[in-house]
Design a protein around this motif. Structure first.
Motif, PDB file in Angstrom:
ATOM      1  N   UNK A 259       0.844  -1.182   0.000  1.00 21.39           N
ATOM      2  CA  UNK A 259       0.000   0.000   0.000  1.00 21.39           C
ATOM      3  C   UNK A 259       0.885   1.241   0.000  1.00 21.39           C
ATOM      4  N   UNK A 260       0.523   2.244  -0.789  1.00 21.42           N
ATOM      5  CA  UNK A 260       1.275   3.494  -0.817  1.00 21.42           C
ATOM      6  C   UNK A 260       0.608   4.492   0.127  1.00 21.42           C
ATOM      7  N   UNK A 261       1.354   4.945   1.133  1.00 22.75           N
ATOM      8  CA  UNK A 261       0.832   5.914   2.099  1.00 22.75           C
ATOM      9  C   UNK A 261       1.928   6.908   2.445  1.00 22.75           C
ATOM     10  N   UNK A 262       1.551   8.143   2.782  1.00 25.11           N
ATOM     11  CA  UNK A 262       2.553   9.104   3.250  1.00 25.11           C
ATOM     12  C   UNK A 262       3.225   8.595   4.519  1.00 25.11           C
ATOM     13  N   UNK A 263       4.532   8.731   4.589  1.00 22.83           N
ATOM     14  CA  UNK A 263       5.245   8.256   5.766  1.00 22.83           C
ATOM     15  C   UNK A 263       5.155   9.261   6.910  1.00 22.83           C
ATOM     16  N   UNK A 264       5.105   8.718   8.130  1.00 29.57           N
ATOM     17  CA  UNK A 264       5.124   9.511   9.355  1.00 29.57           C
ATOM     18  C   UNK A 264       6.098   8.849  10.312  1.00 29.57           C
ATOM     19  N   UNK A 265       6.145   9.326  11.544  1.00 34.71           N
ATOM     20  CA  UNK A 265       6.983   8.672  12.545  1.00 34.71           C
ATOM     21  C   UNK A 265       6.513   7.258  12.836  1.00 34.71           C
ATOM     22  N   UNK A 266       5.239   6.982  12.564  1.00 32.38           N
ATOM     23  CA  UNK A 266       4.645   5.684  12.898  1.00 32.38           C
ATOM     24  C   UNK A 266       4.278   4.841  11.682  1.00 32.38           C
ATOM     25  N   UNK A 267       4.367   5.373  10.502  1.00 32.65           N
ATOM     26  CA  UNK A 267       4.065   4.634   9.278  1.00 32.65           C
ATOM     27  C   UNK A 267       5.282   4.746   8.367  1.00 32.65           C
ATOM     28  N   UNK A 268       5.930   3.608   8.120  1.00 34.20           N
ATOM     29  CA  UNK A 268       7.158   3.627   7.339  1.00 34.20           C
ATOM     30  C   UNK A 268       7.166   2.492   6.329  1.00 34.20           C
ATOM     31  N   UNK A 269       7.791   2.733   5.203  1.00 28.49           N
ATOM     32  CA  UNK A 269       7.918   1.702   4.174  1.00 28.49           C
ATOM     33  C   UNK A 269       9.295   1.062   4.259  1.00 28.49           C
ATOM     34  N   UNK A 270       9.366  -0.155   3.720  1.00 30.84           N
ATOM     35  CA  UNK A 270      10.624  -0.876   3.549  1.00 30.84           C
ATOM     36  C   UNK A 270      11.385  -1.060   4.859  1.00 30.84           C
ATOM     37  N   UNK A 271      10.678  -1.550   5.871  1.00 29.06           N
ATOM     38  CA  UNK A 271      11.307  -1.940   7.124  1.00 29.06           C
ATOM     39  C   UNK A 271      11.568  -3.442   7.049  1.00 29.06           C
ATOM     40  N   UNK A 272      12.836  -3.827   7.047  1.00 25.35           N
ATOM     41  CA  UNK A 272      13.141  -5.232   6.819  1.00 25.35           C
ATOM     42  C   UNK A 272      12.572  -5.661   5.483  1.00 25.35           C
ATOM     43  N   UNK A 273      11.776  -6.741   5.488  1.00 27.80           N
ATOM     44  CA  UNK A 273      11.115  -7.194   4.270  1.00 27.80           C
ATOM     45  C   UNK A 273       9.680  -6.711   4.185  1.00 27.80           C
ATOM     46  N   UNK A 274       9.289  -5.784   5.051  1.00 26.72           N
ATOM     47  CA  UNK A 274       7.925  -5.263   5.057  1.00 26.72           C
ATOM     48  C   UNK A 274       7.780  -4.127   4.052  1.00 26.72           C
ATOM     49  N   UNK A 275       6.846  -4.234   3.101  1.00 31.68           N
ATOM     50  CA  UNK A 275       6.622  -3.113   2.186  1.00 31.68           C
ATOM     51  C   UNK A 275       6.126  -1.862   2.912  1.00 31.68           C
ATOM     52  N   UNK A 276       5.200  -2.054   3.878  1.00 26.03           N
ATOM     53  CA  UNK A 276       4.673  -0.930   4.643  1.00 26.03           C
ATOM     54  C   UNK A 276       4.360  -1.416   6.052  1.00 26.03           C
ATOM     55  N   UNK A 277       4.717  -0.606   7.050  1.00 25.47           N
ATOM     56  CA  UNK A 277       4.538  -1.027   8.434  1.00 25.47           C
ATOM     57  C   UNK A 277       4.061   0.121   9.306  1.00 25.47           C
ATOM     58  N   UNK A 278       3.188  -0.227  10.247  1.00 20.44           N
ATOM     59  CA  UNK A 278       2.795   0.655  11.345  1.00 20.44           C
ATOM     60  C   UNK A 278       3.666   0.275  12.538  1.00 20.44           C
ATOM     61  N   UNK A 279       4.258   1.259  13.199  1.00 19.61           N
ATOM     62  CA  UNK A 279       5.297   0.968  14.186  1.00 19.61           C
ATOM     63  C   UNK A 279       4.985   1.613  15.529  1.00 19.61           C
ATOM     64  N   UNK A 280       4.960   0.787  16.577  1.00 22.27           N
ATOM     65  CA  UNK A 280       4.815   1.263  17.947  1.00 22.27           C
ATOM     66  C   UNK A 280       6.191   1.281  18.614  1.00 22.27           C
ATOM     67  N   UNK A 281       6.247   1.855  19.813  1.00 17.15           N
ATOM     68  CA  UNK A 281       7.486   1.866  20.570  1.00 17.15           C
ATOM     69  C   UNK A 281       8.060   3.254  20.738  1.00 17.15           C
ATOM     70  N   UNK A 282       8.975   3.363  21.674  1.00 11.58           N
ATOM     71  CA  UNK A 282       9.651   4.636  21.913  1.00 11.58           C
ATOM     72  C   UNK A 282      10.717   4.867  20.842  1.00 11.58           C
TER      73      UNK A 282
END
Length: 366
Positions: A259-282
């Motif tokens: 999915x193509x989405x604007x990136x933010x601090x919590x939504x990032x593309x190309x993390x590891x083998x993930x095309x798009x990821x929602x990310x929690x954590x400090x």
């Protein structure tokens, strides 16, 4: 409804049927007869200080069936002394995994089956590689080079043997015992010559079809190793460098992979083998995640399978062209098409474990 374990999937699913089921579904995308939602992942900090929990889903629907594939993994990205950088995963403990397909009827909403995704996952990805070879490899392609010796490397080769007259195979993986075991097993299974070789360079040299089937986070072969007439495909998005991608005369992607989405601090593309990821954590916890690199074949703006089979895009036109099939995309549709096939075959054979459907139904409106 049924619970269909891996042992049942292995009994009822053939590679030829897996390839054909996916092509049948993919061809319905332009008309709206099939639909899919690309892979989305969610990362949450876990108990390991060097890893993250990852939840992943993808969805698809065709021919009266809907499927959602769900995965629950603890992820790490270790680097060893030789410079190898890999993506590893497990559920509960190393060597154990959790992946399920929930299959539903789109006619009345009925839950039909839970299916273990292990065997089906390997088969559907291998079948995707077979689809690419069916449409792009030279008709007389008979020699294959395989980088990797795991489950996917097995189904890739099985699929190539379905669509082309494969007679000779070279396999390389860093652990000698693994590549030797692969060669012995696949020689017996497919009744062809499979030879373990001592380097990736030797595995690539002189073959007609090259498949890199690893969990590597870095490219697995060099651009100048490619030879005229080769067909190339891959498993992971980071196995190919940008210089390799530039060498291909024909590039076809299977379908939309993310999915193509604007990136933010919590939504990032190309993390590891993930095309798009929602990310929690400090901010500190997110440092555990792998950094992005300039390399990676997550999917350029290539024509896709539907463009190829409808004539909107050109495939191989000469024997000396180097062709590439980006074996990612349409994942949700792969699970609905192949999952439905497995369900129908299991029902016909009287296989699978019965689960009362009423366990999943309720009389409270949600």
């Amino acid at each position: 409804m049924l619970f269909i374990h891996n042992d049942v999937v292995a009994k009822v699913l053939t590679m030829k049927d897996c390839i054909d089921a996916q092509e049948h579904a993919f061809r319905q995308i332009p008309s709206g007869g099939a639909i899919h939602r690309p892979r989305l992942d969610m990362y949450v900090p876990c108990e390991r200080t060097d890893g993250y929990y990852r939840w992943g889903t993808m969805e698809g629907a065709n021919d009266g069936f809907f499927a959602i594939r769900m995965k629950s993994d603890v992820m790490t990205w270790p680097k060893n002394a030789d410079g190898q950088w890999r993506e590893n995963k497990y559920c509960v403990e190393p060597g154990k995994f959790m992946g399920l397909i929930l299959l539903m009827s789109t006619q009345n909403g009925e839950p039909l089956a839970f299916i273990n995704d292990g065997v089906l996952q390997h088969m559907r990805v291998g079948a995707g590689a077979g689809i690419g070879a069916r449409h792009l490899a030279r008709e007389n392609a008979s020699a294959v080079g395989i980088l990797g010796s795991g489950g996917m490397a097995r189904t890739f080769l099985e699929a190539f043997c379905v669509v082309r007259p494969i007679r000779r195979v070279k396999v390389f993986s860093p652990t000698a015992t693994n590549r030797e075991r692969y060669a012995q097993e696949m020689s017996r299974k497919l009744n062809i010559e499979v030879v373990p070789v001592a380097s990736a360079r030797e595995a690539v040299r002189g073959v007609d079809i090259l498949a890199t089937c690893t969990d590597s986070m870095t490219p697995t072969f060099e651009a100048d190793w490619l030879e005229p007439g080769m067909h190339v495909t891959m498993l992971g998005p980071r196995e190919l460098s940008s210089t390799v991608l530039d060498r291909f005369d024909v590039r076809i992607r299977q379908g939309v992979g993310g999915v193509k989405m604007p990136e933010t601090d919590r939504i990032k593309s190309e993390i590891g083998h993930s095309p798009l990821a929602y990310i929690a954590g400090t901010e500190e916890q997110m440092k555990r995640l792998p950094e992005r690199t300039r390399e990676g074949g997550f999917g350029g703006d290539y024509p896709d399978y539907c463009d190829l089979v409808t004539g909107k895009a050109k495939g191989r036109e000469r024997d000396d062209q180097i062709t590439f099939y980006h074996n990612m995309g349409n994942q949700g549709l792969q699970f609905s098409s192949v999952g439905a096939l497995v369900y129908m075959k299991a029902k016909q054979a009287g296989l699978g474990r019965e689960i009362p459907t009423e366990w999943l139904l309720q009389d409270i409106r949600d």
